[in-house]
Each structure stands twice: as structure tokens, then as C-alpha cells.
Motif scaffolding. Sequence first.
Motif, PDB file in Angstrom:
ATOM      1  N   ARG A  11       0.845  -1.191   0.000  1.00  0.00           N
ATOM      2  CA  ARG A  11       0.000   0.000   0.000  1.00  0.00           C
ATOM      3  C   ARG A  11       0.890   1.254   0.000  1.00  0.00           C
ATOM      4  N   TYR A  41       1.199   5.407  -0.666  1.00  0.00           N
ATOM      5  CA  TYR A  41       0.406   6.637  -0.559  1.00  0.00           C
ATOM      6  C   TYR A  41       1.143   7.801  -1.224  1.00  0.00           C
ATOM      7  N   LEU A  81      -2.905   4.667  -3.028  1.00  0.00           N
ATOM      8  CA  LEU A  81      -3.833   5.602  -2.412  1.00  0.00           C
ATOM      9  C   LEU A  81      -3.324   7.020  -2.661  1.00  0.00           C
ATOM     10  N   GLU A 141      -7.396   4.433  -5.159  1.00  0.00           N
ATOM     11  CA  GLU A 141      -8.304   5.015  -4.160  1.00  0.00           C
ATOM     12  C   GLU A 141      -7.904   6.470  -3.906  1.00  0.00           C
ATOM     13  N   ILE A 190      -8.228   9.688  -1.331  1.00  0.00           N
ATOM     14  CA  ILE A 190      -8.535  10.076   0.050  1.00  0.00           C
ATOM     15  C   ILE A 190      -8.768  11.584   0.075  1.00  0.00           C
ATOM     16  N   LYS A 218      -4.004   4.294  10.207  1.00  0.00           N
ATOM     17  CA  LYS A 218      -5.424   4.299   9.848  1.00  0.00           C
ATOM     18  C   LYS A 218      -5.649   3.722   8.457  1.00  0.00           C
ATOM     19  N   HIS A 219      -4.780   4.086   7.510  1.00  0.00           N
ATOM     20  CA  HIS A 219      -4.935   3.640   6.120  1.00  0.00           C
ATOM     21  C   HIS A 219      -3.986   2.487   5.759  1.00  0.00           C
ATOM     22  N   ARG A 220      -3.307   1.941   6.769  1.00  0.00           N
ATOM     23  CA  ARG A 220      -2.402   0.801   6.580  1.00  0.00           C
ATOM     24  C   ARG A 220      -1.415   1.072   5.436  1.00  0.00           C
ATOM     25  N   ILE A 221      -0.761   2.223   5.516  1.00  0.00           N
ATOM     26  CA  ILE A 221       0.167   2.664   4.471  1.00  0.00           C
ATOM     27  C   ILE A 221       1.553   2.090   4.735  1.00  0.00           C
TER      28      ILE A 221
END
Length: 295
Positions: A44, A46, A75, A110, A112, A126-129
Motif C-alpha cells: 500500500r 500513498y 492511495l 483510491e 482520500i 489508519k490507512h495501513r500505508i
Amino acid sequence: MKQAEENSAAAAGAAQEPPTPTPTVWYDPMSPTSSPTAPRPPVRVYADGIYDLFHFGHARALEQAKKSFPNTYLLVGCCSDEVTNWYKGKTVMTEEERYESLRHCKWVDEVIPDAPWVIDEEFLDKHRIDYVAHDALPYADASGAANDVYDFVKSIGKFKETKRTDGISTSDIIMRILKDYNQYIMRNLTRGYSRKDLGVSYVKEKQLRVNMGISKLKEKVKEHQEKIHSAAKIAGSNPVEWMENADRCIVGFLEKFEEGCHMMETAIKDRIQEGLKRRSKSESELNLSGSDSDS
């Protein structure tokens, strides 16, 4: 009797055959999955930004982030209008327009909305980054001490650098528009926009329309020059002499025309100023008469 003896012998032979051993399966205690052949979850990654006037420089940065690992879930965080206006300045596109532009980028998995200006551990959890992707240039955080917003991510080893695309940026696009401001105003006036829509004064509109008329006139003059040149060739006359005479006439006409336009512009300004003075005088007289009646 004979059949019973044969069955007993077969049963005794079967009992003497050694059993088939069960294969031993070895597991890696460090493996996150119970099976060595199970697919690994995507990394993941970001990426964040303003993404105003979304262009191919933005898209290339997101492509690099998406291709950071063989299996990546990208993300993309986009800051709201309020946060952006506070820390960076006014945007051309609204936050909803910027969010929607990102949703239509093929590299983005996704979006955000209302992303934070500074990334902290709570946001990562929170976003498992797993990683944060951005170019290496430092960006000031909210402290006012010129600290880099990515200092924390860099300190824990979760920063993936992307490369900027030279020659394209939101600021560059805005500068191009400002550089040719009059041309864009003239273009939109001809397309039906009013001066109020464009935030242009009455005098500015008239000036631009006059300039537009001069430009069209010059184009027509150029066409006539070419026709005269062609006619001179056909008639067998000296084309250079024809062109010089035509140019002298045209230049003289344009000078007179531009002088007349300038005089007209000056007259318009004078009339507007006179009108404003009369209005100001009338308002002053009204105020004075109101004061007298009160006393």
C-alpha cells in the motif's frame, strides 16, 4: 470351507503390507501466510498533493508511485480547499473537481479526500500505508519553522522518491495564461462571455475590442497585399514598386486608425471620470442636505 481359507489368507497378506507414509510439510515461521504458495497482499503506497489543473506531470508521478512494487495498491490524498488556501494559496479548481480528476487517472486505486498537510503515524496506521511516494524536494510543514512535511516518513524509512517532470507544472500553466491574458480575454469575449463574467472593466473591454478590430484589419490588409503582389506579377509590372506604394498607404492608414482609437479610448475614460465626479458630487450634496434637515 475352501473359500473361507482363501479369504483368511488374503486378509493376512493385506495386514502384512507396510502403510504409506504421510509426507512432512515444512512451514516458514516468518511467513505471513500459512501456505508458501498463497499470493502476497499488495504493497500500500500513498501519494499526496494539491493536483490543481491536473496535468501529465501529475500523472507521471502517480505512475512512478504505482510501479514502485510489482503489486501496488495506490492511495492518493488530496488536500481540501480550506487547507490549501491556508498553506499554499488559492486554487483554480475546487476540491471536488480535483478529487474527480484523480478518480479518472488509471494509476489511482483510491482517492482520500481532505488529506492532511502533514503525515503522521496515526494517519499511516489508519490507512495501513506501507510507503509514501513523493519527489525529494522539501515542503514546509504547518509549524512555520520550514520543516519538511515528509521528515517523519523519511526518518522511519517509508519514503519512496519520485521524479518531477521538467517543463510542466500548475504554476507554469497559470503563468502562460497570465502572459497572454489579453488574448484569452478577447477569445472569450468573441465566444459570448460578458465583461462581468471575465471581471473586466468597461474601458478595458472597449480597448480589447478595438485591438481585436485592429488585428482583424491587419489580417485583411495582409491578404490584400498578397493579392496586389499577384496582380502585379500578372500585369508584368514591377512588384517591388507596387508593394512599396501599397505598404506606404497601408502604414499611413493604420497610424491614423490607431491614433483615432487612442483618442476614442481617451474620450471614453474622460466621460467615465466626469460621470464619477458628478455622482460623487451628487452624493455629497445629498449628505449635506440630510445633515441640514437633521439639524
